[in-house]
Each structure stands twice: as structure tokens, then as C-alpha cells.
Design a protein around this motif. Sequence first.
Motif, short mmCIF file in Angstrom:
data_model
loop_
_atom_site.label_atom_id
_atom_site.label_comp_id
_atom_site.label_asym_id
_atom_site.label_seq_id
_atom_site.Cartn_x
_atom_site.Cartn_y
_atom_site.Cartn_z
N ASP A 62 0.86 -1.22 -0.07
CA ASP A 62 0.00 -0.06 -0.07
C ASP A 62 0.74 1.27 -0.03
O ASP A 62 0.34 2.18 -0.06
N ASN A 63 2.24 1.06 0.23
CA ASN A 63 2.99 2.25 0.14
C ASN A 63 2.86 3.28 -0.99
O ASN A 63 2.73 4.38 -0.74
N PRO A 64 2.80 2.85 -2.27
CA PRO A 64 2.95 3.83 -3.34
C PRO A 64 1.50 4.60 -3.10
O PRO A 64 1.25 5.82 -3.47
N GLN A 65 0.12 3.85 -3.09
CA GLN A 65 -1.05 4.58 -2.89
C GLN A 65 -1.01 5.72 -1.55
O GLN A 65 -1.63 6.61 -1.79
N PHE A 66 -0.53 4.88 -0.62
CA PHE A 66 -0.58 6.05 0.68
C PHE A 66 0.23 7.16 0.43
O PHE A 66 -0.28 8.39 0.68
N LEU A 67 1.37 7.26 -0.18
CA LEU A 67 2.15 8.20 -0.55
C LEU A 67 1.57 9.03 -1.52
O LEU A 67 1.36 10.28 -1.27
N GLU A 68 0.81 8.72 -2.50
CA GLU A 68 -0.19 9.40 -3.45
C GLU A 68 -1.13 10.00 -2.69
O GLU A 68 -1.34 11.38 -3.00
N GLN A 69 -1.70 9.41 -1.92
CA GLN A 69 -3.07 9.92 -1.36
C GLN A 69 -2.49 11.45 -0.22
O GLN A 69 -2.97 12.31 -0.40
N VAL A 70 -1.49 11.12 0.40
CA VAL A 70 -1.00 12.16 1.48
C VAL A 70 -0.48 13.24 0.83
O VAL A 70 -0.88 14.49 0.99
N LEU A 71 0.24 13.07 -0.33
CA LEU A 71 0.81 14.27 -1.24
C LEU A 71 -0.16 15.06 -1.79
O LEU A 71 -0.13 16.11 -1.99
N LYS A 100 11.31 6.87 -6.98
CA LYS A 100 9.92 6.95 -6.99
C LYS A 100 9.28 7.93 -6.32
O LYS A 100 8.17 8.65 -6.46
N ILE A 101 9.85 8.09 -5.16
CA ILE A 101 9.43 9.03 -3.92
C ILE A 101 9.63 10.43 -4.74
O ILE A 101 8.52 11.17 -4.49
N ALA A 102 10.54 10.59 -5.27
CA ALA A 102 10.94 12.21 -5.69
C ALA A 102 9.88 12.33 -7.08
O ALA A 102 9.37 13.51 -7.05
N ALA A 103 9.80 11.52 -7.72
CA ALA A 103 8.73 11.54 -8.82
C ALA A 103 7.35 11.83 -8.13
O ALA A 103 6.72 12.79 -8.89
N ALA A 104 6.88 11.02 -7.11
CA ALA A 104 5.62 11.27 -7.00
C ALA A 104 5.37 12.76 -6.19
O ALA A 104 4.35 13.45 -6.41
N ALA A 105 6.48 13.00 -5.50
CA ALA A 105 6.51 14.35 -4.80
C ALA A 105 6.39 15.64 -5.67
O ALA A 105 6.03 16.63 -5.78
N ALA A 106 7.39 15.44 -6.96
CA ALA A 106 7.43 16.61 -7.78
C ALA A 106 6.07 16.75 -8.71
O ALA A 106 5.89 17.88 -9.10
N VAL A 110 6.01 19.09 -4.30
CA VAL A 110 6.36 18.92 -2.70
C VAL A 110 7.89 18.61 -2.76
O VAL A 110 8.41 17.69 -3.38
N PRO A 111 8.65 19.49 -2.25
CA PRO A 111 10.22 19.34 -2.04
C PRO A 111 10.66 18.43 -1.07
O PRO A 111 9.58 17.82 -0.30
N CYS A 112 11.68 17.66 -1.74
CA CYS A 112 12.14 16.59 -0.72
C CYS A 112 13.52 16.77 -0.11
O CYS A 112 14.41 17.52 -1.00
N LEU A 113 13.98 16.14 0.67
CA LEU A 113 14.99 15.88 1.62
C LEU A 113 15.57 14.30 1.18
O LEU A 113 14.61 13.76 2.02
N LEU A 114 16.32 14.08 0.48
CA LEU A 114 16.50 12.48 0.18
C LEU A 114 18.02 12.39 0.55
O LEU A 114 18.99 12.77 0.20
N GLU A 115 18.08 11.14 1.47
CA GLU A 115 19.37 10.55 1.96
C GLU A 115 19.36 9.30 1.39
O GLU A 115 18.59 8.15 1.87
#
Length: 482
Positions: free
Chosen positions: A215-224, A243-249, A253-258
Amino acid sequence: MTAAAAVRINIPLIIGGEEIKTTNQYPVNSHIDPNAVIHNFSTFNIKDSSLLDMLYTSAKTGFEEWSTTPYDKKIKIFQKAIALLNERKSQLFDSHSDIGGPAWFAGFNVDGAIGQIEEYISHLSNPIGVVPQSLDTELALTIKQPIGPVLAIAPWNAPVILASRSIVAPLAAGCSVIHKTSEKSPLASYLFVKCFHDAGLPKDALQLVHVSPQDNPQFLEQVLSSGVIKKLNFTGSTAVGKKIAAAAASHLVPCLLELGGKNYSLVRKDADLSKAVPNIIWSSWSHKGQICMSTEKVYVHEDIYDTFKGEVLKLSSEISKDSDYAIPQRDLVFTKKIIDLVDDAVDKGAQVLFGDYNKDEYLKNNSISPLIIEGVTEEMLLDTTESFGPIFTIHKYSDEDKLIKQLNDSPYGLKASIWSQDIMKALSIAKRIEIGGIHINHSTVHDEATIPHGGVKSSGHGRFNSSWGIDEFSILKSITIN
């Protein structure tokens, strides 16, 4: 709650300050026996609109309350959280042991998390702005303000310290936080969040969610897509980070990614091998290589290559007997990935220089013995893929300028080390290498609260720790007055 008592319990969500146990549970498996369940966690129901609304409303309410809380009250809450972390150290230690973390690493995690909070406390009373010169107004101000609610996603391999930095940096900036745990280490995050709630943090300022992997991809999309989240921070693999950066973009929504790395050590011909050799071995094999900063490649000048190799093999035989190296990998997924990488390298001509490469035993025990590999070339997957295992490869070089160009052409840029007794030359090299952090005569595994931490290129962007961590979750606002 103790980790011992957590066996077969249902770790709850924490939304709006309320602990919620759902009927949908996900198992957390043992690193020793992949078929054994050490505990379960309640999964967030992504189809429950009322639960989503509660999450969003609380995030906004928490931001309004926490962002306007006086700094002296924030300091007292952070100090109380530190006291509770110290009181509950044994629980946090156990949460590490449950997933295969050695004792020394559990201590590093908890003490490191406390160090991070102490460092952030030292910045909470700092000035929030400046008065720049202006020709067109009587007074101009720039003030630093929190960006808004933050989604914080941390991995399993160092669950306390990585949960801490993902949560405390935005809290220190004045943001509210939704913390999404790893399905492999939810207990550590739960215990950490509870310390802050029990310390008096406003209940809506920090929420905890567990999500089933599917459910992670759908949860991320819903929240963003809700518009509530103003920034996201994620620590994990480069593949997932993209994948997370693409969804946020897609939602601006800006990201801090390590993200991942293929960290390396450069051993110059004037290096002190009595210091370099044991440090490099430790930097590669600690926590079975399950550290984002682990050394995976070692470049040695041709003049000392044979001497270095001899010293490494001699010391490896002694170090590999340590009981920490008998601890299994986190799960079979990682074990199988490491085997695939080594198989590919050996099939293409690489040699296992040190270690008993026994695939049947590895799969049976879910444990990779420490390995050193020689002869790895560009066409081998191991040359460019992060193994996340107790492996390092050694490479001979002759031309330093050519090597630096080669390193800068690689896709990753998280951590490196240089071993040399010519400090100024090492510093000159360090400035030329495109990387987030480089340590002269020290381990690649180096992250402390007062020094910015993060990568470049495919290893991510943005910085955790200290004032840099606060700045990541702040905006600058200009105000002019006439």
C-alpha cells in the motif's frame, strides 16, 4: 512496553494523539528465523477516508500549535524527551536486537539520537532573521519560519537514530510531522515517538503510521495529493528514492533525500596502513554492512597494493571471528541480493580473496560471512550496485587524477575516506571529489550531530543535522515596512 513484551503484540498507529489498533495487521519477521513473527503492527487503512481526514486535520492542527509554541517551552519538551530516552534505553536497545542490531550499534543509535536532540536544542533560541539593507523601503526584514507539516520516512537498519533525525529536524524547525515507519522496524519508531508524546509534545504535532508494503505507493500519493504535506524527507535506497521524488514532484512537494551509495576509501602510497587497514575493515563489515555509509570499494596505490592486501588478509582472519559477524542479515531478500551480486562478479572473473563463500550455508542461516573480493571490473554489477552486505572490493590505481575523474563519473556521492600522511594533499583531493562527505584518515561511517550529513547525485540531496537540518524545513520570508 518492552521489546520482550512486544512479541506477538499489535503495535498501534498514533493519530491525533490516539493509539489506534486496527484489525489489519502485518507481521514483523525475525532475522534469525524468517518464518518466525516477533510482533505485528496495525496497518493504516488507505481506503478509510475518515482516518485519512483525521491524519490531515491533526497534521494541520499540530502545525498551528507547535509552530507558535514559545522556544523555551520547546526546549523543555526536548529536554524531557531526552530524559525519557535515557530511562527507556533498555527498551530501545532490545528493539535493535530484535532485528539483528549488535549491542554496540544499539548504543550508538540511542546515544546518537540523544546527541541530535541536544544539538537542536542549542539552536532553538537562535535569531530567526536579519535586517537587510533596502533602498526602496524604510525597513526590510527576513525571517525564518517552519515550512509546514512534514512526511518523514525512515528505514529499518538504524531505526532509532534514523527515525530521530527524520522527526526531530522538522520539529526543531517548528513543523508538525507524520512519521511513516519501516515494516521491518516499527517498534523502535513507536518507542521513540512515545518518548516525545510523554514529554509533553502537542499530541497532533507528531503522528505515527504503519503501512503495508503493497500500500506504500497509494498511501504516498494520497498524502501528497491532499495538499497538507509541505515537505518530505526519505532515507533509503536510490531506486525507491527516485519513485518518491517523482511522486512528490508531481505535486510540487520538495524533498530531502538521503539515498544509497557505493562508498569508497582512497589509500594513497604514503598512508599509515596500521591505521587504515583496521579502520577500512571495520567500516565495511560493521552491522554486516547494513549501514548506508559502509565502505564498499577500496582504491589502493599500486606501490603499496601488495603490502595493503597482505595486511588486510592477515587482520581479516582475526576480526572475522568476532561474534557480531555471525548475526544474520535482516532477511533473506538482502541475503539473496548479495549472493546474486557476488555470483555475477565471480562468473565474470572476479576472485573471492577472503571469506568462505558458501551459498547453501548463507541461505540456510540467512547470514553472509565477511568477504573481500578482487578483480571487480566495470561490467560487473557489484562494481556499481550497493551490496548492503559485509563485502568490500579492492582495486589498484596508479594515476590519481585519472582515479578522481573516474570517481566523479560514478552515479553516487554519499561518503568517502582518504588515507594519507600528506594532509594538505589529501585536502586538495577531497575538494576535487564530488561527494557529500569525505573523511581524511577516518571512517566512511561518520555521522555526528554537529556536522551536515547528506549526499549528491544519486545519493540524494539536502542535509540533516544541526542548523542545516533546521534550515531544510524552514522558509525565508521577506517583509518590508514603510
